[in-house]
Design a protein around this motif. Structure first.
Motif, PDB file in Angstrom:
ATOM      1  N   SER A 274       0.824  -1.206   0.000  1.00  0.00           N
ATOM      2  CA  SER A 274       0.000   0.000   0.000  1.00  0.00           C
ATOM      3  C   SER A 274       0.858   1.256   0.000  1.00  0.00           C
ATOM      4  N   THR A 275       1.917   1.244   0.785  1.00  0.00           N
ATOM      5  CA  THR A 275       2.766   2.422   0.912  1.00  0.00           C
ATOM      6  C   THR A 275       3.658   2.627  -0.310  1.00  0.00           C
ATOM      7  N   CYS A 276       4.327   1.567  -0.736  1.00  0.00           N
ATOM      8  CA  CYS A 276       5.335   1.714  -1.789  1.00  0.00           C
ATOM      9  C   CYS A 276       4.780   1.494  -3.185  1.00  0.00           C
ATOM     10  N   VAL A 277       4.064   0.386  -3.394  1.00  0.00           N
ATOM     11  CA  VAL A 277       3.588   0.064  -4.742  1.00  0.00           C
ATOM     12  C   VAL A 277       2.433   0.977  -5.141  1.00  0.00           C
ATOM     13  N   ARG A 278       1.362   0.982  -4.346  1.00  0.00           N
ATOM     14  CA  ARG A 278       0.205   1.798  -4.694  1.00  0.00           C
ATOM     15  C   ARG A 278       0.481   3.280  -4.494  1.00  0.00           C
ATOM     16  N   GLY A 279       1.110   3.622  -3.369  1.00  0.00           N
ATOM     17  CA  GLY A 279       1.303   5.026  -3.041  1.00  0.00           C
ATOM     18  C   GLY A 279       2.399   5.716  -3.826  1.00  0.00           C
ATOM     19  N   ARG A 280       3.473   4.956  -4.200  1.00  0.00           N
ATOM     20  CA  ARG A 280       4.634   5.601  -4.823  1.00  0.00           C
ATOM     21  C   ARG A 280       5.120   4.915  -6.090  1.00  0.00           C
ATOM     22  N   GLN A 281       4.506   3.770  -6.423  1.00  0.00           N
ATOM     23  CA  GLN A 281       4.925   2.990  -7.591  1.00  0.00           C
ATOM     24  C   GLN A 281       6.396   2.569  -7.488  1.00  0.00           C
ATOM     25  N   LYS A 282       6.805   2.176  -6.291  1.00  0.00           N
ATOM     26  CA  LYS A 282       8.189   1.782  -6.038  1.00  0.00           C
ATOM     27  C   LYS A 282       8.261   0.403  -5.383  1.00  0.00           C
ATOM     28  N   CYS A 283       9.474  -0.163  -5.399  1.00  0.00           N
ATOM     29  CA  CYS A 283       9.754  -1.347  -4.590  1.00  0.00           C
ATOM     30  C   CYS A 283       9.977  -0.907  -3.145  1.00  0.00           C
ATOM     31  N   GLY A 284      10.153  -1.883  -2.248  1.00  0.00           N
ATOM     32  CA  GLY A 284      10.367  -1.500  -0.864  1.00  0.00           C
ATOM     33  C   GLY A 284      10.700  -2.658   0.040  1.00  0.00           C
ATOM     34  N   LYS A 285      10.868  -2.347   1.296  1.00  0.00           N
ATOM     35  CA  LYS A 285      11.269  -3.327   2.295  1.00  0.00           C
ATOM     36  C   LYS A 285      10.528  -3.056   3.600  1.00  0.00           C
ATOM     37  N   ALA A 286      10.085  -4.130   4.256  1.00  0.00           N
ATOM     38  CA  ALA A 286       9.475  -4.042   5.584  1.00  0.00           C
ATOM     39  C   ALA A 286      10.365  -4.819   6.548  1.00  0.00           C
ATOM     40  N   THR A 287      10.662  -4.253   7.685  1.00  0.00           N
ATOM     41  CA  THR A 287      11.606  -4.854   8.624  1.00  0.00           C
ATOM     42  C   THR A 287      11.001  -4.952  10.021  1.00  0.00           C
ATOM     43  N   GLY A 288      11.741  -5.617  10.911  1.00  0.00           N
ATOM     44  CA  GLY A 288      11.367  -5.657  12.319  1.00  0.00           C
ATOM     45  C   GLY A 288      10.257  -6.611  12.665  1.00  0.00           C
ATOM     46  N   LEU A 289      10.073  -7.688  11.895  1.00  0.00           N
ATOM     47  CA  LEU A 289       9.002  -8.638  12.172  1.00  0.00           C
ATOM     48  C   LEU A 289       9.468  -9.746  13.099  1.00  0.00           C
ATOM     49  N   GLY A 290       8.517 -10.340  13.818  1.00  0.00           N
ATOM     50  CA  GLY A 290       8.826 -11.458  14.699  1.00  0.00           C
ATOM     51  C   GLY A 290       9.219 -11.024  16.088  1.00  0.00           C
ATOM     52  N   LEU A 291       9.251 -11.999  17.008  1.00  0.00           N
ATOM     53  CA  LEU A 291       9.632 -11.700  18.391  1.00  0.00           C
ATOM     54  C   LEU A 291      11.031 -11.127  18.473  1.00  0.00           C
ATOM     55  N   GLY A 292      11.910 -11.588  17.594  1.00  0.00           N
ATOM     56  CA  GLY A 292      13.275 -11.068  17.570  1.00  0.00           C
ATOM     57  C   GLY A 292      13.446  -9.838  16.718  1.00  0.00           C
ATOM     58  N   ARG A 293      12.366  -9.397  16.067  1.00  0.00           N
ATOM     59  CA  ARG A 293      12.380  -8.230  15.181  1.00  0.00           C
ATOM     60  C   ARG A 293      13.476  -8.332  14.113  1.00  0.00           C
ATOM     61  N   ASN A 294      13.713  -9.534  13.627  1.00  0.00           N
ATOM     62  CA  ASN A 294      14.792  -9.732  12.668  1.00  0.00           C
ATOM     63  C   ASN A 294      14.350 -10.397  11.366  1.00  0.00           C
ATOM     64  N   VAL A 295      13.032 -10.536  11.166  1.00  0.00           N
ATOM     65  CA  VAL A 295      12.525 -11.022   9.880  1.00  0.00           C
ATOM     66  C   VAL A 295      12.206  -9.805   9.018  1.00  0.00           C
ATOM     67  N   TYR A 296      12.533  -9.885   7.732  1.00  0.00           N
ATOM     68  CA  TYR A 296      12.254  -8.768   6.834  1.00  0.00           C
ATOM     69  C   TYR A 296      11.627  -9.270   5.538  1.00  0.00           C
ATOM     70  N   LEU A 297      10.923  -8.370   4.862  1.00  0.00           N
ATOM     71  CA  LEU A 297      10.246  -8.661   3.602  1.00  0.00           C
ATOM     72  C   LEU A 297      10.739  -7.686   2.549  1.00  0.00           C
ATOM     73  N   GLN A 298      10.901  -8.181   1.336  1.00  0.00           N
ATOM     74  CA  GLN A 298      11.269  -7.313   0.223  1.00  0.00           C
ATOM     75  C   GLN A 298      10.276  -7.513  -0.911  1.00  0.00           C
ATOM     76  N   LEU A 299       9.921  -6.429  -1.550  1.00  0.00           N
ATOM     77  CA  LEU A 299       8.993  -6.478  -2.673  1.00  0.00           C
ATOM     78  C   LEU A 299       9.703  -6.034  -3.934  1.00  0.00           C
ATOM     79  N   SER A 300       9.528  -6.807  -5.014  1.00  0.00           N
ATOM     80  CA  SER A 300      10.182  -6.454  -6.266  1.00  0.00           C
ATOM     81  C   SER A 300       9.270  -6.683  -7.458  1.00  0.00           C
ATOM     82  N   ASP A 301       9.668  -6.158  -8.585  1.00  0.00           N
ATOM     83  CA  ASP A 301       8.965  -6.332  -9.851  1.00  0.00           C
ATOM     84  C   ASP A 301       9.796  -7.280 -10.707  1.00  0.00           C
TER      85      ASP A 301
END
Length: 324
Positions: A274-301
């Motif tokens: 929602s933030t990067c693709v729809r809002g800015r038409q860009k790729c992006g990264k989400a970080t800080g997931l999990g109890l250890g805050r060390n899982v991350y997600l990357q979005l690409s085309d």
């Protein structure tokens, strides 16, 4: 077989071509309103909120800062309604994976461009399916917006929505940790298929790298949006967009395995898209997931190929989102 509660969301990258160049997110001071402790239940006549004199439905509404957040940003929440379709088509909702025929996989949410506020339909307790139109969902959510967000600065829930009264709607806050970069993102509509069908159960599992014996979900994992074609999507002229497999997500971890649910992953994907693709038409990264805050997600085309199988976990979902 689809519908139109339209939010648009999602996906993350698996590719080095989407190197992350953090950019500051648009931020606004959160509205500070009076706190209700722990919750305030109201009965609201829908016609008095929407101005619709033909509707006099009495909604069961509860503002609850504990469950749905406090200090919600009014302008952020207001913008969510631009992504909810004004459509009277009745849609059958059900949890993803259920064998009973339905049109829309839950969970599903409409999210603001800063991902800090969202509207989400959910089944009432004990219900297997629910039937409602996007317009009914949107009007119920707008009632929540007026009564809970605008007047009190908190989130809430409204019940007994739709033709069978088996649907509830919530408006709530989310705290994203998203960074968009300078690489062009995939088509928004391509990402809808991934968001609609990816895993989203709430059971916490151990995500990590092998050969650690504690690992239940082996990382990295890469998903690509599948080919999802439905009559309503075709009528809406979305078939060519939905058919491509460009929206790709990679889930990985740094350091030790950690506890995480697929629902939390799904939430982050929605926020990232929602933030990067729809809002800015860009790729992006989400970080800080999990109890250890060390899982991350990357979005690409990515260009479609046979390296990554299309994601096809859910039933027959199609897109129900506005073009944004």
């Amino acid at each position: 077989m689809s519908w139109t509660l339209l939010i648009e969301v999602l996906v993350l990258p698996v590719i080095a071509s989407c190197a992350i160049l953090p950019q500051p997110l648009d931020t606004n001071d959160l509205l500070r309103g009076p706190f209700i402790s722990p919750a305030l239940s109201l009965s609201v006549n829908l016609s008095t909120v929407t101005g619709n004199t033909s509707s006099g439905n009495l909604l069961k509404l509860r503002c609850d800062p504990v469950r749905y957040g406090r200090n919600l940003n009014v302008e952020s929440c207001r913008k969510v309604f631009g992504f909810i379709a004004q459509d009277d088509t009745q849609t059958v909702f059900a949890e993803r994976g259920i064998v009973q025929p339905h049109d829309l996989n839950l969970p599903f949410r409409a999210t603001s461009n800063d991902a800090r506020c969202y509207v989400q339909p959910i089944l009432t307790e004990g219900a297997v399916t629910a039937r409602a139109s996007p317009r009914e969902v949107g009007e119920a959510a707008y009632t929540l917006f007026q009564e809970c967000v605008v007047k009190r600065g908190v989130g809430g829930i409204v019940g007994d929505i739709g033709g069978d009264n088996h649907l509830d709607v919530i408006i709530a806050s989310y705290k994203p940790n998203v960074h968009c970069n300078s690489f062009p993102g995939p088509p928004w509509r391509s990402c809808i298929g991934l968001f609609s069908d990816m895993h989203a159960d709430k059971n916490r599992q151990t995500f990590g790298h092998l050969p650690d014996p504690r690992v239940q979900v082996r990382l990295p994992i890469a998903y690509r949006a599948g080919k999802i074609l439905h009559p309503q999507a075709i009528r809406a002229g979305l078939s060519t967009c939905i058919a491509d497999r460009r929206c790709t997500v990679k889930i990985d971890i740094t350091g030790q395995p950690t506890g995480l649910s697929w629902y939390e992953v799904w939430e982050a994907v929605v926020a990232l898209a929602s933030t990067c693709v729809r809002g800015r038409q860009k790729c992006g990264k989400a970080t800080g997931l999990g109890l250890g805050r060390n899982v991350y997600l990357q979005l690409s085309d990515e260009n479609p190929d046979a390296d990554i199988e299309p994601l096809s976990v859910g039933s027959q979902n199609s897109s129900l989102l506005t073009s944004g």
